[in-house]
Design a protein around this motif. Structure first.
Motif, short mmCIF file in Angstrom:
data_model
loop_
_atom_site.label_atom_id
_atom_site.label_comp_id
_atom_site.label_asym_id
_atom_site.label_seq_id
_atom_site.Cartn_x
_atom_site.Cartn_y
_atom_site.Cartn_z
N GLY A 74 -49.71 -22.07 -12.15
CA GLY A 74 -51.11 -21.28 -11.36
C GLY A 74 -50.58 -19.69 -10.57
O GLY A 74 -51.10 -19.75 -9.11
N LEU A 75 -48.81 -19.86 -10.70
CA LEU A 75 -48.08 -19.54 -9.12
C LEU A 75 -48.67 -17.78 -9.63
O LEU A 75 -47.80 -16.67 -8.69
CB LEU A 75 -46.80 -19.63 -9.01
N VAL A 76 -48.34 -18.16 -11.25
CA VAL A 76 -47.82 -16.03 -11.68
C VAL A 76 -48.85 -15.76 -12.70
O VAL A 76 -49.35 -16.80 -13.44
CB VAL A 76 -46.13 -16.09 -12.39
N VAL A 77 -49.53 -14.66 -12.72
CA VAL A 77 -50.92 -14.39 -13.72
C VAL A 77 -50.02 -13.12 -14.55
O VAL A 77 -49.31 -12.11 -14.18
CB VAL A 77 -51.41 -13.31 -12.82
N LYS A 78 -50.39 -13.68 -16.25
CA LYS A 78 -49.41 -12.78 -16.94
C LYS A 78 -51.12 -11.66 -17.60
O LYS A 78 -51.85 -12.74 -18.56
CB LYS A 78 -48.77 -13.03 -18.43
N THR A 79 -50.64 -10.22 -18.08
CA THR A 79 -52.07 -9.39 -18.07
C THR A 79 -51.15 -8.95 -19.04
O THR A 79 -50.53 -8.24 -18.97
CB THR A 79 -52.19 -8.81 -16.95
N ARG A 149 -44.05 -28.33 -2.97
CA ARG A 149 -44.45 -29.42 -4.09
C ARG A 149 -43.72 -30.97 -3.79
O ARG A 149 -44.33 -31.80 -4.43
CB ARG A 149 -42.38 -28.96 -4.85
N GLN A 150 -42.55 -31.21 -2.29
CA GLN A 150 -43.25 -32.31 -1.85
C GLN A 150 -44.65 -32.96 -1.93
O GLN A 150 -44.81 -34.16 -1.99
CB GLN A 150 -42.07 -32.61 -0.86
N HIS A 177 -51.82 -27.29 -4.02
CA HIS A 177 -50.24 -27.50 -3.01
C HIS A 177 -49.72 -25.97 -3.18
O HIS A 177 -49.08 -25.62 -1.75
CB HIS A 177 -49.26 -28.32 -2.56
N PHE A 178 -49.36 -25.50 -3.95
CA PHE A 178 -48.91 -23.94 -3.92
C PHE A 178 -49.95 -23.33 -3.61
O PHE A 178 -49.56 -21.82 -2.76
CB PHE A 178 -48.44 -24.15 -5.52
#
Ligand SMILES: [Zn+2]
Length: 232
Positions: A74-79, A149-150, A177-178
Motif C-alpha cells: 500500500g505504499l506505492v500505487v501503479k496507474t 515496521r517493528q 502502521h505504514f
C-alpha cells in the motif's frame, strides 16, 4: 535424478554484481521503503523506474520487483500508462476511521491475548518491543522506518495471541502502521510509543486482561493524538 540446473556461464552477471545478486532486490526494496517512510520520497510524488535505476546503479528488474512489493504493502500505487507514484497521504477522514477501527479491535484483543500468553509468548513480544528500543546506527531516518515496521510486527503478534484470524487479517490489510508513520517524521512518535509498549507488556506479564485492554487503549489514543498535528 536429472540435473535441472539451468544456470549457464552466459547468464552470469558482470563481476562485482554477483556477490550481492541474492540480496539485491531486497536491498533495493529496503532503500525505497526507507525513503518512503521518512518522506524523502513525498506522498503522491512520481516514482520513475529510470531514475531509481540511475540512483541505485542496478537493472530494471530489482527496481520493478521492489515496487511491486511496495504496491502490495500500500505504499506505492501503479496507474496504467502513468506508472508508479508514492501512495498519497491518508486523508483526515481515513485517519479517523483507522483509529476508530483500531480502538474497537485492539484493546479487546489485547485483553483476550493475556490469557493465551505463556512465558514463550511473552518473550516473543518482549523481543519485538526490544528491537524497537535499540538504537542501532546513527541514521535516524533508517531507525524511524525500521520502527514503523517493528511496531506493525509487535501489534500483529499481539493479535496473533488473541486467536482471531479475521481481526488480524482486517488490521493487516489496512497497512495501518505504514500509513500512520508516514504522516509525520518525528522522534517523539517513536520515543513515547516505547513507554506505552512497556505498559502493555507489564500488563501481559502480570496476567491482567483489564490492564492490558486499558494500556492498549491508551497507546492507540496517544498515538492518534501524537499524529493529529500532521493535519493542521
Ligand atoms: Zn505500538
Amino acid at each position: 535424478m536429472q540435473n535441472t540446473d539451468v544456470t549457464s556461464d552466459k547468464d552470469t552477471l558482470p563481476t562485482g554484481r554477483i556477490s550481492r545478486a541474492n540480496g539485491l532486490a531486497g536491498d533495493v526494496y529496503e532503500a525505497i521503503f526507507q525513503q518512503l517512510m521518512s518522506l524523502k520520497i513525498a506522498p503522491g510524488s512520481r516514482i520513475t523506474v529510470d531514475n531509481l535505476v540511475k540512483d541505485f546503479n542496478v537493472s530494471h528488474t530489482p527496481i520493478r520487483e521492489a515496487l511491486g512489493r511496495l504496491e502490495g504493502e500500500g505504499l506505492v500505487v501503479k496507474t496504467h500508462l502513468i506508472g508508479y507514484r508514492a501512495a498519497p497521504q491518508i486523508t483526515r477522514r481515513r485517519f479517523d476511521e483507522l483509529y476508530e477501527l483500531r480502538l474497537l479491535l485492539e484493546p479487546a484483543a489485547a485483553a483476550k491475548a493475556t490469557a493465551a500468553l505463556d512465558e514463550t509468548g511473552l518473550a516473543v513480544l518482549q523481543e519485538a518491543a526490544g528491537v524497537m528500543a535499540r538504537r542501532e546506527g546513527r541514521d535516524e531516518r533508517l531507525r524511524y522506518s525500521n520502527f514503523a515496521r517493528q511496531d506493525a510486527i509487535f501489534h500483529d503478534r499481539i493479535m496473533q495471541f488473541a486467536h482471531n484470524d479475521l481481526i488480524r487479517e482486517t488490521l493487516n490489510h489496512q497497512h495501518t502502521h505504514f500509513h500512520i508513520f508516514r504522516l509525520m517524521y518525528h522522534s517523539r512518535v517513536t520515543e513515547e510509543a516505547l513507554d506505552e509498549h512497556e505498559a502493555i507488556l507489564s500488563a501481559f506479564a502480570a496476567g491482567d486482561p483489564d490492564a492490558a485492554e486499558k494500556a492498549m487503549r491508551v497507546h492507540i489514543e496517544n498515538s492518534r493524538d501524537r499524529l493529529l498535528p500532521a493535519f493542521e
